[in-house]
Design a protein around this motif. Structure first.
Motif, PDB file in Angstrom:
ATOM      1  N   ASP A 162       0.851  -1.192   0.000  1.00 56.47           N
ATOM      2  CA  ASP A 162       0.000   0.000   0.000  1.00 56.47           C
ATOM      3  C   ASP A 162       0.882   1.236   0.000  1.00 56.47           C
ATOM      4  N   VAL A 163       1.223   1.702  -1.197  1.00 54.21           N
ATOM      5  CA  VAL A 163       2.061   2.885  -1.367  1.00 54.21           C
ATOM      6  C   VAL A 163       1.264   3.884  -2.191  1.00 54.21           C
ATOM      7  N   ARG A 164       0.975   5.039  -1.618  1.00 59.76           N
ATOM      8  CA  ARG A 164       0.133   6.020  -2.295  1.00 59.76           C
ATOM      9  C   ARG A 164       0.942   7.223  -2.760  1.00 59.76           C
ATOM     10  N   GLU A 165       0.744   7.592  -4.021  1.00 54.50           N
ATOM     11  CA  GLU A 165       1.302   8.848  -4.534  1.00 54.50           C
ATOM     12  C   GLU A 165       0.367   9.981  -4.137  1.00 54.50           C
ATOM     13  N   PRO A 166       0.849  10.976  -3.422  1.00 53.76           N
ATOM     14  CA  PRO A 166      -0.055  12.005  -2.892  1.00 53.76           C
ATOM     15  C   PRO A 166      -0.538  12.968  -3.970  1.00 53.76           C
ATOM     16  N   LEU A 167      -1.690  13.552  -3.723  1.00 58.96           N
ATOM     17  CA  LEU A 167      -2.227  14.582  -4.607  1.00 58.96           C
ATOM     18  C   LEU A 167      -1.666  15.953  -4.256  1.00 58.96           C
ATOM     19  N   HIS A 168      -1.342  16.144  -2.981  1.00 60.35           N
ATOM     20  CA  HIS A 168      -0.954  17.469  -2.494  1.00 60.35           C
ATOM     21  C   HIS A 168       0.486  17.459  -1.988  1.00 60.35           C
ATOM     22  N   ILE A 169       1.098  18.628  -1.984  1.00 58.74           N
ATOM     23  CA  ILE A 169       2.493  18.733  -1.568  1.00 58.74           C
ATOM     24  C   ILE A 169       2.648  18.361  -0.105  1.00 58.74           C
ATOM     25  N   ASN A 170       3.494  17.369   0.142  1.00 58.97           N
ATOM     26  CA  ASN A 170       3.940  17.063   1.503  1.00 58.97           C
ATOM     27  C   ASN A 170       5.367  16.554   1.382  1.00 58.97           C
ATOM     28  N   GLU A 171       6.170  16.803   2.400  1.00 60.85           N
ATOM     29  CA  GLU A 171       7.565  16.382   2.360  1.00 60.85           C
ATOM     30  C   GLU A 171       7.854  15.379   3.480  1.00 60.85           C
ATOM     31  N   GLY A 172       6.975  14.353   3.505  1.00 57.99           N
ATOM     32  CA  GLY A 172       7.189  13.208   4.376  1.00 57.99           C
ATOM     33  C   GLY A 172       7.268  13.576   5.840  1.00 57.99           C
ATOM     34  N   GLU A 173       8.196  12.909   6.519  1.00 59.87           N
ATOM     35  CA  GLU A 173       8.341  13.144   7.951  1.00 59.87           C
ATOM     36  C   GLU A 173       8.984  14.492   8.250  1.00 59.87           C
ATOM     37  N   GLY A 174       9.337  15.230   7.220  1.00 57.01           N
ATOM     38  CA  GLY A 174       9.721  16.607   7.464  1.00 57.01           C
ATOM     39  C   GLY A 174       8.589  17.369   8.118  1.00 57.01           C
TER      40      GLY A 174
ATOM     41  N   GLY B 182       2.955  19.878  10.064  1.00 55.73           N
ATOM     42  CA  GLY B 182       3.392  21.244   9.845  1.00 55.73           C
ATOM     43  C   GLY B 182       2.921  21.789   8.506  1.00 55.73           C
ATOM     44  N   ARG B 183       2.788  23.109   8.457  1.00 54.34           N
ATOM     45  CA  ARG B 183       2.422  23.800   7.219  1.00 54.34           C
ATOM     46  C   ARG B 183       2.938  25.235   7.311  1.00 54.34           C
ATOM     47  N   GLY B 184       3.079  25.843   6.156  1.00 52.12           N
ATOM     48  CA  GLY B 184       3.488  27.233   6.147  1.00 52.12           C
ATOM     49  C   GLY B 184       4.625  27.532   5.202  1.00 52.12           C
ATOM     50  N   PHE B 185       5.548  26.580   5.031  1.00 49.89           N
ATOM     51  CA  PHE B 185       6.680  26.796   4.137  1.00 49.89           C
ATOM     52  C   PHE B 185       6.789  25.727   3.056  1.00 49.89           C
ATOM     53  N   ARG B 186       6.505  24.488   3.371  1.00 47.30           N
ATOM     54  CA  ARG B 186       6.637  23.408   2.395  1.00 47.30           C
ATOM     55  C   ARG B 186       5.294  22.703   2.189  1.00 47.30           C
ATOM     56  N   SER B 187       4.877  21.884   3.134  1.00 49.65           N
ATOM     57  CA  SER B 187       3.695  21.042   2.922  1.00 49.65           C
ATOM     58  C   SER B 187       2.419  21.871   2.832  1.00 49.65           C
ATOM     59  N   SER B 188       1.561  21.466   1.909  1.00 48.03           N
ATOM     60  CA  SER B 188       0.279  22.137   1.720  1.00 48.03           C
ATOM     61  C   SER B 188      -0.677  21.784   2.855  1.00 48.03           C
ATOM     62  N   PRO B 189      -1.500  22.739   3.309  1.00 47.31           N
ATOM     63  CA  PRO B 189      -2.549  22.392   4.278  1.00 47.31           C
ATOM     64  C   PRO B 189      -3.473  21.290   3.775  1.00 47.31           C
ATOM     65  N   LEU B 190      -3.624  21.187   2.445  1.00 44.88           N
ATOM     66  CA  LEU B 190      -4.493  20.146   1.882  1.00 44.88           C
ATOM     67  C   LEU B 190      -3.940  18.749   2.114  1.00 44.88           C
ATOM     68  N   SER B 191      -2.628  18.657   2.352  1.00 45.66           N
ATOM     69  CA  SER B 191      -2.033  17.343   2.594  1.00 45.66           C
ATOM     70  C   SER B 191      -2.461  16.771   3.937  1.00 45.66           C
ATOM     71  N   HIS B 192      -2.931  17.617   4.839  1.00 45.98           N
ATOM     72  CA  HIS B 192      -3.320  17.130   6.169  1.00 45.98           C
ATOM     73  C   HIS B 192      -4.572  16.278   6.084  1.00 45.98           C
ATOM     74  N   ALA B 193      -5.569  16.753   5.362  1.00 44.32           N
ATOM     75  CA  ALA B 193      -6.789  15.953   5.185  1.00 44.32           C
ATOM     76  C   ALA B 193      -6.494  14.681   4.401  1.00 44.32           C
ATOM     77  N   GLU B 194      -5.593  14.785   3.434  1.00 42.22           N
ATOM     78  CA  GLU B 194      -5.221  13.607   2.655  1.00 42.22           C
ATOM     79  C   GLU B 194      -4.580  12.554   3.549  1.00 42.22           C
ATOM     80  N   ALA B 195      -3.681  12.973   4.446  1.00 40.57           N
ATOM     81  CA  ALA B 195      -3.030  12.036   5.360  1.00 40.57           C
ATOM     82  C   ALA B 195      -4.017  11.445   6.354  1.00 40.57           C
ATOM     83  N   GLN B 196      -4.933  12.262   6.847  1.00 36.88           N
ATOM     84  CA  GLN B 196      -5.920  11.757   7.806  1.00 36.88           C
ATOM     85  C   GLN B 196      -6.799  10.688   7.172  1.00 36.88           C
ATOM     86  N   GLU B 197      -7.214  10.910   5.951  1.00 35.18           N
ATOM     87  CA  GLU B 197      -8.063   9.941   5.265  1.00 35.18           C
ATOM     88  C   GLU B 197      -7.298   8.642   4.991  1.00 35.18           C
TER      89      GLU B 197
END
Length: 282
Positions: free
Chosen positions: A114-126, A138-153
């Motif tokens: 189960d390896v998913r290619e993300p839709l939104h910008i995230n930089e892993g465990e960064g 985290g958000r503000g400089f790299r990862s998109s806020p939209l990546s948070h909902a994607e990760a939660q789902e």
């Protein structure tokens, strides 16, 4: 305060030798192409960290470096793995974009179905810090806020968004470290962290203070020494040796801090955690 009894939990880590590491561009405030990297020293410092993990009983697997990816040594950015599920990275800067496919391929070739290619910008465990109950994001400089909902789902765990406001601390893992993930049980042992309040917005500082009232709070000097870019196995905390103000508070809480020198890799904006991806089994 009674000192808790701690125990180390064997971990599985993914690291990548800095064979092609260099600073030829600048995508964070720490990177200065005018400051040359001593590759032999960088390699020796990286090997020292890898060997320390193994001496502590952890498994370290190595990702083959690619000449076109000078920042690939920072494996924490390549994916987030929770319960054997892998959410890949989508990098904010084109300079690192090719790394994502290399990481995804490694996980598929090593038995992760189960390896998913993300839709939104995230930089892993960064920008994703994992506890037994939730993800801090985290958000503000790299990862998109939209990546948070994607990760939660995807991970089916609550994600708590935190706003980073100081460009020196451009990833969450430069400003916060999970020391103990807790047990995830209602009324059980809660997670423990250390963090630097100045890296976060007022609202995010209030959230962290409410969730972690007994956290280790780092000084500006220890944060600037990248002391929060650390890795804990539940007992040992490997962190930059220059973050001297964190050693005492960690010992008071029953942890064993181990100072490491990754000064050459810091020229790329990363230290202990940045070069260490945790592979969490299902």
């Amino acid at each position: 305060m009674r000192t808790p009894r701690r125990s180390a939990i064997p971990r599985r880590y993914l690291m990548c030798p800095p064979a092609y590491f260099r600073v030829s561009y600048s995508i964070n405030p720490w990177m200065d192409p005018g400051k040359p990297v001593d590759l032999a020293v960088a390699q020796a410092q990286w090997e020292d960290l890898r060997d320390r993990y193994r001496a502590l009983g952890h498994t370290v697997e190595e990702l083959v470096p690619h000449p076109g990816c000078p920042d690939m040594v920072f494996t924490a950015n390549g994916a987030t793995v929770v319960d054997g599920r892998v959410l890949g990275a989508r990098f904010a800067f084109a300079e690192r974009g090719a790394e994502a496919a290399v990481h995804a391929r490694w996980y598929r070739e090593h038995g992760f179905a189960d390896v998913r290619e993300p839709l939104h910008i995230n930089e892993g465990e960064g920008d994703f810090a994992v506890t037994a109950s939730w993800l801090l994001a985290g958000r503000g400089f790299r990862s998109s806020p939209l990546s948070h909902a994607e990760a939660q789902e995807y991970f089916r765990r609550p994600v708590i968004g935190l706003d980073l406001v100081d460009p020196r601390f451009y990833h969450l893992d430069t400003a916060l470290c999970v020391l103990d993930g807790g047990d995830g049980e209602p009324g059980g042992r809660g997670a423990e962290i250390m963090y630097y309040p100045g890296a976060f917005s007022p609202g995010s500082r209030a959230v962290l203070a409410r969730l972690f009232p007994d956290a280790v709070v780092a000084s500006a000097a220890d944060a600037a020494a990248f002391g929060l870019n650390a890795v804990s196995d539940g007992l040992h905390v490997l962190l930059p040796a220059g973050a001297v103000g964190l050693f005492g508070p960690l010992r008071e809480r029953g942890f064993e801090p181990l100072g490491m020198d990754l000064g050459e890799l810091l020229k790329g904006g990363g230290s202990v955690k940045c070069v260490t991806a945790e592979v969490r089994p299902g």
